[in-house]
Design an enzyme around this catalytic site. Structure first.
Site, PDB file in Angstrom:
ATOM      1  N   GLY A   1      40.911  48.093  33.423  1.00 21.75           N
ATOM      2  CA  GLY A   1      40.362  48.656  31.931  1.00 21.75           C
ATOM      3  C   GLY A   1      38.691  48.787  31.676  1.00 21.75           C
ATOM      4  N   SER A   2      38.184  49.735  32.589  1.00 20.08           N
ATOM      5  CA  SER A   2      36.786  49.827  32.589  1.00 20.08           C
ATOM      6  C   SER A   2      36.190  50.619  31.223  1.00 20.08           C
ATOM      7  CB  SER A   2      36.450  50.625  33.814  1.00 20.08           C
ATOM      8  OG  SER A   2      36.673  52.061  33.803  1.00 20.08           O
TER       9      SER A   2
ATOM     10  N   HIS B   1      40.713  61.664  29.127  1.00 21.50           N
ATOM     11  CA  HIS B   1      41.312  62.441  30.336  1.00 21.50           C
ATOM     12  C   HIS B   1      39.986  62.593  31.116  1.00 21.50           C
ATOM     13  CE1 HIS B   1      43.853  64.672  32.765  1.00 21.50           C
ATOM     14  NE2 HIS B   1      43.364  65.734  32.588  1.00 21.50           N
TER      15      HIS B   1
END
Length: 217
Positions: free
Chosen positions: A15-16, A112
């Protein structure tokens, strides 16, 4: 200031991008709060990080359900229990059904690692280098049933260097992801943008830029 919208971040790993959203939402004037982090993998490292930051966490293990619909209905119950207004996908590695996406129409964002509509799907950095593009980047968009085809909220670009490998290009794009996702969430949560057809209107006149083009250095 009006009520801050309650955001849930869906993750599958470290989860950066989640970290970037949590940090941005600490600002008093940010129009959303990170109220929940959910993972489909109970062992996901991001859950421990979110809990340490004082955020509620939940694990909805997809492996214990008979199919996607059963998993998503349980996920939906968790989100409703926490009164969530918006969803942010941040490395959430599950394909979502049209039913679930319909519950969150124009309320679910994804980031994305490419400049959509180019390079939908996986292995975007390798494909960008193979195609010889000179500009690459990332896109925040609303989620629709068709993969990577939702209305675009904001994009950030980086120059592609002759010396780039997929790893070096990915690292520079990730830096921009961490800047772009909080800005896109701010736009959506503040009501600064609207969706008309497949276009997001209002981003160009928003206080923060929708497009970042850093120099190659």
């Amino acid at each position: 200031m009006s009520r801050r919208l309650r955001v849930a971040i869906l993750i599958s790993g470290r989860g950066s991008n989640m970290d970037a959203l949590i940090e941005a939402a600490r600002a008093p004037d940010f129009p959303a709060e990170i109220a929940l982090v959910v993972s489909n993998r109970p062992e996901a490292a991001g859950l421990a990080k979110a809990k340490a930051a004082g955020i509620a966490v939940a694990a909805v293990d997809h492996k214990i359900y008979a199919g996607r619909e059963e998993f998503e209905r349980s996920l939906q119950i968790v989100l409703e229990t926490h009164a969530i207004d918006l969803l942010c996908l941040a490395g959430f590695m599950r394909l979502l059904t049209p039913w679930f996406i319909g519950q969150w129409r124009e309320r679910m964002l994804n980031i994305h690692p490419a400049l959509l509509p180019a390079f939908r799907g996986l292995h975007t950095h390798e494909r960008a280098l193979a195609e010889g593009v000179k500009i690459h980047g990332c896109t925040v968009h609303f989620v629709v049933p068709e993969m990577d085809e939702g209305p675009i909220v904001a994009q950030a670009a980086v120059d592609v260097r002759d010396s780039d490998t997929p790893q070096t290009l990915a690292a520079r794009v990730l830096e921009q992801e961490h800047l772009l996702y909080p800005r896109a969430l701010r736009l959506v949560a503040s009501g600064a943008v609207s969706v008309v057809g497949n276009r997001v209107l209002g981003a160009a006149s928003a206080p923060e830029p929708a497009l970042i083009v850093p120099s190659s250095g």
